[in-house]
Design a protein around this motif. Structure first.
Motif, PDB file in Angstrom:
ATOM      1  N   SER A   1       0.712  -1.473   0.050  1.00 49.02           N
ATOM      2  CA  SER A   1      -0.105  -0.169  -0.122  1.00 49.02           C
ATOM      3  C   SER A   1       1.041   1.272  -0.021  1.00 49.02           C
ATOM      4  CB  SER A   1      -0.873  -0.082   1.229  1.00 49.02           C
ATOM      5  OG  SER A   1      -0.206   0.288   2.389  1.00 49.02           O
ATOM      6  N   TRP A   2       2.080   1.079   0.390  1.00 52.03           N
ATOM      7  CA  TRP A   2       2.968   1.978   0.490  1.00 52.03           C
ATOM      8  C   TRP A   2       3.222   2.863  -1.110  1.00 52.03           C
ATOM      9  CZ3 TRP A   2       6.893  -0.229   4.208  1.00 52.03           C
ATOM     10  CH2 TRP A   2       6.228  -0.542   5.348  1.00 52.03           C
ATOM     11  N   PRO A   3       3.676   4.248  -1.125  1.00 48.07           N
ATOM     12  CA  PRO A   3       4.261   4.558  -2.384  1.00 48.07           C
ATOM     13  C   PRO A   3       5.482   4.093  -2.520  1.00 48.07           C
ATOM     14  CG  PRO A   3       3.211   6.594  -0.901  1.00 48.07           C
ATOM     15  CD  PRO A   3       3.290   5.180  -0.255  1.00 48.07           C
ATOM     16  N   GLU A   4       6.063   4.245  -3.919  1.00 48.20           N
ATOM     17  CA  GLU A   4       7.188   3.643  -4.314  1.00 48.20           C
ATOM     18  C   GLU A   4       8.623   4.103  -3.634  1.00 48.20           C
ATOM     19  OE1 GLU A   4       9.587   0.894  -5.670  1.00 48.20           O
ATOM     20  OE2 GLU A   4       7.395   0.626  -6.073  1.00 48.20           O
ATOM     21  N   ASP A   5       8.319   5.705  -3.396  1.00 46.37           N
ATOM     22  CA  ASP A   5       9.677   6.228  -2.701  1.00 46.37           C
ATOM     23  C   ASP A   5       9.732   5.635  -1.189  1.00 46.37           C
ATOM     24  OD1 ASP A   5       7.094   7.644  -2.078  1.00 46.37           O
ATOM     25  OD2 ASP A   5       8.407   9.235  -1.522  1.00 46.37           O
ATOM     26  N   ILE A   6       8.609   5.541  -0.521  1.00 46.28           N
ATOM     27  CA  ILE A   6       8.400   4.952   0.589  1.00 46.28           C
ATOM     28  C   ILE A   6       8.917   3.518   0.720  1.00 46.28           C
ATOM     29  CG2 ILE A   6       7.326   4.375   2.818  1.00 46.28           C
ATOM     30  CD1 ILE A   6       5.837   6.858   2.480  1.00 46.28           C
ATOM     31  N   ARG A   7       8.420   2.544  -0.165  1.00 45.68           N
ATOM     32  CA  ARG A   7       9.044   1.311  -0.315  1.00 45.68           C
ATOM     33  C   ARG A   7      10.363   1.304  -0.559  1.00 45.68           C
ATOM     34  NH1 ARG A   7       5.520  -2.536  -4.227  1.00 45.68           N
ATOM     35  NH2 ARG A   7       3.604  -0.921  -4.188  1.00 45.68           N
ATOM     36  N   ARG A   8      11.006   2.278  -1.454  1.00 47.42           N
ATOM     37  CA  ARG A   8      12.508   2.022  -1.515  1.00 47.42           C
ATOM     38  C   ARG A   8      13.465   2.495  -0.548  1.00 47.42           C
ATOM     39  NH1 ARG A   8      11.243   4.337  -6.578  1.00 47.42           N
ATOM     40  NH2 ARG A   8      11.348   6.350  -5.819  1.00 47.42           N
ATOM     41  N   ARG A   9      12.625   3.360   0.421  1.00 45.22           N
ATOM     42  CA  ARG A   9      13.550   3.952   1.643  1.00 45.22           C
ATOM     43  C   ARG A   9      13.442   2.869   2.592  1.00 45.22           C
ATOM     44  NH1 ARG A   9      10.561   9.574   2.691  1.00 45.22           N
ATOM     45  NH2 ARG A   9      11.791   9.528   4.692  1.00 45.22           N
ATOM     46  N   HIS A  10      12.256   2.191   2.881  1.00 45.38           N
ATOM     47  CA  HIS A  10      12.027   1.176   3.731  1.00 45.38           C
ATOM     48  C   HIS A  10      13.120  -0.210   3.402  1.00 45.38           C
ATOM     49  CE1 HIS A  10      10.216  -2.445   5.410  1.00 45.38           C
ATOM     50  NE2 HIS A  10      10.013  -1.843   6.576  1.00 45.38           N
ATOM     51  N   ALA A  11      13.191  -0.652   2.201  1.00 43.46           N
ATOM     52  CA  ALA A  11      14.147  -1.559   1.681  1.00 43.46           C
ATOM     53  C   ALA A  11      15.530  -1.361   1.958  1.00 43.46           C
ATOM     54  CB  ALA A  11      13.617  -1.816   0.135  1.00 43.46           C
ATOM     55  N   ALA A  12      15.691   0.114   1.724  1.00 45.10           N
ATOM     56  CA  ALA A  12      17.099   0.382   1.902  1.00 45.10           C
ATOM     57  C   ALA A  12      17.533   0.301   3.508  1.00 45.10           C
ATOM     58  CB  ALA A  12      17.554   1.885   1.456  1.00 45.10           C
ATOM     59  N   MET A  13      16.357   0.806   4.425  1.00 41.02           N
ATOM     60  CA  MET A  13      16.661   0.709   5.792  1.00 41.02           C
ATOM     61  C   MET A  13      16.835  -0.882   6.274  1.00 41.02           C
ATOM     62  SD  MET A  13      14.345   1.818   8.644  1.00 41.02           S
ATOM     63  CE  MET A  13      12.894   1.252   7.898  1.00 41.02           C
ATOM     64  N   SER A  14      15.904  -1.718   5.721  1.00 37.63           N
ATOM     65  CA  SER A  14      15.829  -3.118   6.118  1.00 37.63           C
ATOM     66  C   SER A  14      17.139  -3.586   5.693  1.00 37.63           C
ATOM     67  CB  SER A  14      14.681  -3.828   5.232  1.00 37.63           C
ATOM     68  OG  SER A  14      13.300  -3.282   6.017  1.00 37.63           O
ATOM     69  N   GLU A  15      17.752  -3.124   4.509  1.00 38.29           N
ATOM     70  CA  GLU A  15      19.102  -4.027   4.124  1.00 38.29           C
ATOM     71  C   GLU A  15      20.158  -3.517   4.919  1.00 38.29           C
ATOM     72  OE1 GLU A  15      20.146  -6.418   2.014  1.00 38.29           O
ATOM     73  OE2 GLU A  15      18.192  -6.811   2.076  1.00 38.29           O
ATOM     74  N   GLN A  16      20.024  -2.301   5.498  1.00 39.99           N
ATOM     75  CA  GLN A  16      21.069  -1.698   6.110  1.00 39.99           C
ATOM     76  C   GLN A  16      21.150  -2.418   7.526  1.00 39.99           C
ATOM     77  OE1 GLN A  16      23.524   0.383   5.313  1.00 39.99           O
ATOM     78  NE2 GLN A  16      24.529   0.437   7.232  1.00 39.99           N
ATOM     79  N   SER A  17      19.954  -2.721   8.196  1.00 34.11           N
ATOM     80  CA  SER A  17      19.695  -3.151   9.470  1.00 34.11           C
ATOM     81  C   SER A  17      20.279  -4.572   9.456  1.00 34.11           C
ATOM     82  CB  SER A  17      18.260  -3.015   9.958  1.00 34.11           C
ATOM     83  OG  SER A  17      17.614  -4.287   9.204  1.00 34.11           O
ATOM     84  N   LYS A  18      20.565  -5.126   8.348  1.00 36.37           N
ATOM     85  CA  LYS A  18      20.921  -6.714   8.423  1.00 36.37           C
ATOM     86  C   LYS A  18      22.506  -6.582   8.533  1.00 36.37           C
ATOM     87  CE  LYS A  18      17.417  -8.368   5.379  1.00 36.37           C
ATOM     88  NZ  LYS A  18      17.165  -8.951   3.969  1.00 36.37           N
ATOM     89  N   LYS A  19      23.224  -5.547   8.230  1.00 43.30           N
ATOM     90  CA  LYS A  19      24.776  -5.288   8.466  1.00 43.30           C
ATOM     91  C   LYS A  19      25.203  -5.109   9.746  1.00 43.30           C
ATOM     92  CE  LYS A  19      24.895  -3.447   4.039  1.00 43.30           C
ATOM     93  NZ  LYS A  19      25.121  -2.297   2.875  1.00 43.30           N
TER      94      LYS A  19
END
Length: 155
Positions: free
Chosen positions: A137-155
């Motif tokens: 349901s999120w706009p694409e820009d929020i999805r991108r930001r969320h995906a980047a944050m989720s990836e960063q949290s794995k490091k």
């Protein structure tokens, strides 16, 4: 004779590879991520959300009224999961663990919430599906930001 034998060995190896691949696909287990582009996962998540989450978080992911102000009992109302809320400010793994274990497992001592733990009620695949539905349901820009944050949290 040698060509026929080589052909049989080649066919046998190809069949073994196909069987191994089929076994890997069948026993790979449930998806362990929330993919908002996976139509099947999103559809499953929409159904589970309607059954388990919508009564508090809203049928349109809108949350409860005045969700940022404490109720008389000191607890916060259920927040929205659409782009107006803060769900997308948390990495996927945190969202999964909060849903499975309940917010109390992550909040400071003495914090109380109406958010239950769903680990005994929903499978991991169902939890990931609900998160996929929410993210869809999120706009694409929020999805991108969320995906980047989720990836960063794995490091």
């Amino acid at each position: 004779m040698v060509v026929k034998k080589a052909l049989k060995v080649g066919i046998g190896l190809a069949l073994a590879a196909v069987v191994a691949l089929a076994g890997a696909v069948m026993f790979a287990g449930p998806k362990v991520s929330a993919d908002p582009t996976d139509a099947a996962q999103v559809a499953r998540g929409k159904m589970v959300y309607a059954e388990q989450c919508a009564s508090c978080h809203g049928t349109r992911l809108e949350g409860q009224t005045n969700w940022q102000s404490r109720k008389a009992d000191g607890r916060l109302p259920a927040p929205p999961h659409d782009a107006t809320g803060h769900t997308w400010h948390h990495p996927d793994e945190d969202l999964f663990r909060i849903t499975k274990q309940g917010i109390a497992a992550f909040a400071p001592p003495g914090y109380s919430s109406d958010m239950p733990a769903f680990g005994g009620k929903l499978s991991d695949a169902d939890i990931w599906a609900v998160l996929a539905f929410i993210k869809s349901s999120w706009p694409e820009d929020i999805r991108r930001r969320h995906a980047a944050m989720s990836e960063q949290s794995k490091k």
